[in-house]
Each structure stands twice: as structure tokens, then as C-alpha cells.
Design a protein around this motif. Structure first.
Motif, short mmCIF file in Angstrom:
data_model
loop_
_atom_site.label_atom_id
_atom_site.label_comp_id
_atom_site.label_asym_id
_atom_site.label_seq_id
_atom_site.Cartn_x
_atom_site.Cartn_y
_atom_site.Cartn_z
N ASN A 1 0.81 -1.25 0.10
CA ASN A 1 0.06 -0.01 0.26
C ASN A 1 0.80 1.27 -0.05
N SER B 1 -0.16 2.77 -8.22
CA SER B 1 -1.21 3.59 -8.71
C SER B 1 -0.89 4.94 -9.65
N THR B 2 -0.10 5.47 -8.88
CA THR B 2 0.51 6.84 -9.26
C THR B 2 1.27 6.62 -10.66
#
Ligand code: ATP
Length: 236
Positions: free
Chosen positions: A39, A44-45
Motif C-alpha cells: 500500500n 497507482s501513481t
């Protein structure tokens, strides 16, 4: 095999937070590459930057030999770089068919019927629900719909952000089987996952991202057996 996408020195910040700190990686044509990590590692970035949805501070992205570092999201989709967003982003008050048609909208619905057939062949359950509201689909069906919608845009490279998120193990198996089929049909996949085991199982190549930096790379099998991966991500 040559690289379809080459990323060099990619750096992305959110204000003063350095989310991605100058990473290099390659996506080989017609392969599945997995990007795994904890996480907040910056997975995602990285995907959002490849889709042109957040600005890059530094770095270059080459796709099929062309520098696409500064292209807009719609120009990237036009080149064949299509993302399946995290959380699926299904339009719940529209029908399943309308959601799929949105995927083909940018290219003027050309050959949409043929592409719909392909999606139906991959996901027969979606075909059964075609006139229903997308919001009434189960989580797994919504993920299938999100992948189907992306396929309607005729991707050459499909970017997937956590397709297994929130799904029961048996449904995850279904989704990963479909990803293998899609890849077998010649589409290159870049798969961001917290389900490290499943992702590395289907990926020819993998990268492990830690705190915005590439920590490890190797074949899917090498990473699955790597002591650091076993200890940090596979609970061994
Ligand atoms: P997850 O699986 O939780 O999505 P991730 O590996 O995809 O994790 P990112 O979401 O890319 O990680 O986040 C990378 C870093 O950037 C984290 O420190 C996160 O807190 C920060 N970050 C992400 N989005 C934003 C934002 N919109 N504004 C500020 N910081 C952000």
C-alpha cells in the motif's frame, strides 16, 4: 522480444510528497508485466502517469518507438494505451451495454459490434446482463465490465489497477484467467496488484516497487521464489 513501452527516470510528486522517485522499467510487447508492492508504494501513481492523468515531474515514456511523455490522456488512448481504473469506475445508473459503448465512443463506434462480440465471448455473464443497470452487477461482474469497456477502446496496451480488489478468491481466478486469454489474443498487459502471488503467477516479468523506487525485477517465477518477496509479500 522488444519493449512496447520504455520508461526512464519517471518521477512524480504530490506537492512535496515524492510518490515515484525516478524509476525505469520496460513492458515487453505481448507479455504480461506485473507491478507489485505494498500500500502506498506508488503503483497507482505510476499507472495514472502512464495514462497521462497526472503530471510527471521528470522522465520519459516511449511507446512503440514514439516519445509519448507529454501526450494528453485522449491522445494516449488513441495510441492504444487504455487503463482499467482502480475501483472500476462503472457508471452504475447506465446499462451494461451503455457502459461498454462508452469505451468505443472515442473511436466513433467503429467496429463496435465486432468488439462487443469479443467482450461477450470473454465474459458470457456480461452478455446475459446486457440490458440491466450496471449498478446491479456483482463486484466481479463490474470488474469484467470495466475490462470489457477498456477492450472496446481497442487497446494495444491495457493498464490494470488492482483488478482483484475486493473480490472473492474464486472470482479472482476467473478474472485472472480472462487476463491470460486477453494477453493470448495479443494485447500487452501491465498489471498493478496487491495480490502478489496471483499477479506474479500470470506475469512473464515483474517489478517490485517500494517507497516509490524499484526494489527488484525478474521473471514472474524468479520473483515468486525470491526470499525478499516471500518474506515481505507472501507471508513466508
Ligand atoms: P495503493 O495500493 O494503496 O493504491 P499504491 O502503491 O498504488 O498504493 P499510490 O496510491 O500510488 O500507492 O501512492 C503513493 C504515495 O503517494 C503514497 O505515499 C500516497 O499517500 C501518496 N498519494 C497518493 N495519491 C495522493 C494524492 N492525491 N495526494 C497526495 N498524496 C497522494
Amino acid at each position: 522480444m522488444s519493449a512496447l513501452l520504455e520508461v526512464r527516470g519517471l518521477e512524480i510528486n504530490y506537492g512535496h510528497i515524492e510518490a515515484v522517485r525516478g524509476i525505469d522499467f520496460d513492458l515487453k510487447d505481448k507479455e504480461i508485466t506485473a507491478l507489485v508492492g505494498a500500500n502506498g508504494a506508488g503503483k497507482s501513481t505510476t499507472l495514472l502517469a502512464l495514462s497521462g492523468l497526472i503530471p510527471k515531474v521528470r522522465g520519459t515514456v516511449r511507446f512503440a518507438g514514439e516519445d509519448v511523455s507529454r501526450l494528453s490522456p485522449s491522445d494516449l488512448v488513441a495510441r492504444g494505451i487504455v487503463q482499467v481504473p482502480e475501483g472500476r469506475a462503472i457508471l452504475t445508473t447506465m446499462t451494461v451495454l451503455e457502459n461498454l459503448e462508452l469505451g468505443a465512443y472515442r473511436r466513433g463506434m467503429k467496429n463496435a459490434a465486432q468488439d462487443l462480440e469479443y467482450v461477450f465471448h470473454l465474459f458470457p455473464r456480461i452478455k446475459e446482463r446486457i440490458d440491466g443497470l450496471a449498478g446491479n452487477l456483482s463486484g466481479g461482474e463490474q470488474q469484467m465490465l470495466a475490462i470489457g469497456r477498456a477492450l472496446m477502446a481497442k487497446p494495444r496496451l491495457l493498464l490494470l489497477d488492482e483488478p482483484s480488489m475486493g473480490l472473492a478468491p474464486i472470482v479472482v481466478q476467473d478474472i485472472f484467467r480472462s487476463l491470460r486469454t486477453i494477453n493470448g489474443d495479443g494485447i500487452t498487459l501491465f498489471l498493478v496488484e496487491q495480490n502478489v502471488r496471483q499477479a506474479l503467477k500470470i506475469a512473464q516479468h515483474g517489478y517490485v516497487l517500494e517507497n516509490g523506487a524499484m526494489a527488484l525485477t525478474g521473471t514472474g517465477r524468479e520473483l515468486l521464489n525470491h526470499p525478499r518477496v516471500l518474506e515481505a509479500y507472501l507471508g513466508a
